[in-house]
Design an enzyme around this catalytic site. Structure first.
Site, short mmCIF file in Angstrom:
data_model
loop_
_atom_site.label_atom_id
_atom_site.label_comp_id
_atom_site.label_asym_id
_atom_site.label_seq_id
_atom_site.Cartn_x
_atom_site.Cartn_y
_atom_site.Cartn_z
N PRO A 102 -58.93 -70.88 -87.35
CA PRO A 102 -59.01 -72.13 -86.18
C PRO A 102 -58.40 -71.67 -84.98
O PRO A 102 -58.80 -72.21 -83.98
CB PRO A 102 -58.59 -73.31 -86.99
CG PRO A 102 -57.86 -72.90 -88.27
CD PRO A 102 -58.32 -71.66 -88.54
N GLU A 129 -52.43 -72.62 -95.02
CA GLU A 129 -52.07 -72.76 -93.49
C GLU A 129 -52.43 -71.08 -92.68
O GLU A 129 -51.78 -71.23 -91.80
CB GLU A 129 -50.60 -73.17 -93.23
CG GLU A 129 -50.32 -74.44 -93.87
CD GLU A 129 -51.39 -75.76 -93.39
OE1 GLU A 129 -51.40 -75.54 -92.13
OE2 GLU A 129 -52.07 -76.44 -94.22
N ARG A 171 -78.36 -60.97 -88.93
CA ARG A 171 -79.57 -61.38 -88.64
C ARG A 171 -80.29 -60.61 -87.06
O ARG A 171 -81.24 -60.48 -86.79
CB ARG A 171 -80.05 -62.77 -88.17
CG ARG A 171 -79.47 -63.52 -87.38
CD ARG A 171 -79.75 -65.00 -87.19
NE ARG A 171 -80.98 -65.31 -86.49
CZ ARG A 171 -81.21 -65.27 -85.30
NH1 ARG A 171 -80.15 -65.03 -84.48
NH2 ARG A 171 -82.20 -65.71 -85.04
N ASP A 186 -84.45 -67.23 -79.31
CA ASP A 186 -83.87 -68.30 -79.65
C ASP A 186 -82.56 -68.94 -78.71
O ASP A 186 -82.14 -68.29 -77.90
CB ASP A 186 -83.53 -68.54 -81.14
CG ASP A 186 -82.73 -67.27 -81.60
OD1 ASP A 186 -82.20 -66.88 -80.76
OD2 ASP A 186 -82.64 -67.40 -82.98
#
Ligand code: 6GU
Length: 268
Positions: A102, A129, A171, A186
């Site tokens: 993160p 963590e 993809r 897209d």
């Protein structure tokens, strides 16, 4: 493309066996190897974590099992499969290391396109963590390392983020998605409506639940369809992602586009 994933939850990555990715693997476009970090954990308890220096909640992953796991994966020289001899280590044969966290740089469609150009990616899935910071420092001395976040929220570990990144990257590989045009069309893809969200889509039946498919889509005027789709994309993007409208190149907007945006204050 070869993908190595190192994790303490190998079962989590079973999702890579199914759907599009499973088919790409069957067709040889993609090789995936999932490794259990605990195979490189030593000591009586095979522990992979310890308490954080400086205090605080949670546990930090120890660097030694990670270093051993990475060394073992690198020693394959990118060759997958039983009986594959360790390759002569050419300097250019190193993988790119992806560490989902993160606290990483934001993973975007552009990152996906960059990673899709690599022949070999290694994912290091941290839990707790995170991984002792020295691991990435040392890895970066011999590899290109990307610490990547998939968005502004916190997951329990890097496994789900790895699945997201792998799906977005693979993809884009030639032959993985049946219809190559739909990849460039897209939301967020360069080539289609650059920087805009995709508008609504419809299929049969033409009338359903008292609602009709917009007439312009059924009339066969391709230029009119393209104009309508662009207007829908602009209105939707303005309503849902004003940050993307603000990022658009001023030259990317025609007078017609500006008119569509001017009338897009309603929810869309
Ligand atoms: Cl890559 N990992 C974790 N644990 N949480 C996240 C993330 C990654 N990206 C957003 N949240």
């Amino acid at each position: 493309m070869l993908l190595d994933v190192i994790t303490i939850f190998p079962e989590y990555l079973r999702a890579l066996d199914v759907s599009l990715l499973g088919k790409a693997r069957e067709r040889g476009l993609l090789q995936v190897r999932v490794h259990d970090l605990r195979d490189w954990a030593t000591g009586p308890h095979r522990s992979v974590d310890d308490t954080p220096y400086g205090g605080g909640p949670g546990m930090v992953m120890r660097p030694e099992p990670w270093a051993a796991a990475l060394a073992a994966v690198l020693a394959t020289g990118g060759l997958a499969g039983p009986g594959a001899a360790p390759a002569a280590r050419e300097p250019g044969a190193n993988p790119r290391l992806v560490v989902p966290t993160p606290s990483g740089k934001l993973f975007t469609q552009q990152t996906a396109a960059e990673l899709a150009a690599e022949p070999w990616l290694v994912f290091a899935c941290g839990r707790y963590e995170g991984i002792d910071a020295r691991l990435v420092e040392v890895a970066a001395e011999s590899l290109r390392v990307d610490e990547l976040s998939i968005g502004d929220y916190v997951l329990a570990g890097g496994e789900a983020a790895t699945l997201v990144i792998v799906e977005a990257v693979t993809r884009l590989l030639p032959g993985v998605v049946g219809n190559a045009v739909s990849v460039t069309d897209d939301s967020f893809a360069a080539g289609g409506m650059v920087g805009l969200l995709e508008g609504p889509v419809y299929t049969r039946p033409p009338e359903w639940a008292g609602r009709s498919v917009p007439a312009v889509l059924r009339a066969g005027d391709h230029a009119a369809v393209a104009r309508w789709r662009r207007e829908q994309a602009l209105r939707r993007t303005a309503a849902r992602r004003p940050d993307l409208i603000a990022q658009l190149d001023s030259g990317a907007l025609s007078d017609r586009d500006r008119a569509a945006l001017a009338g897009s204050d309603q929810p869309g």
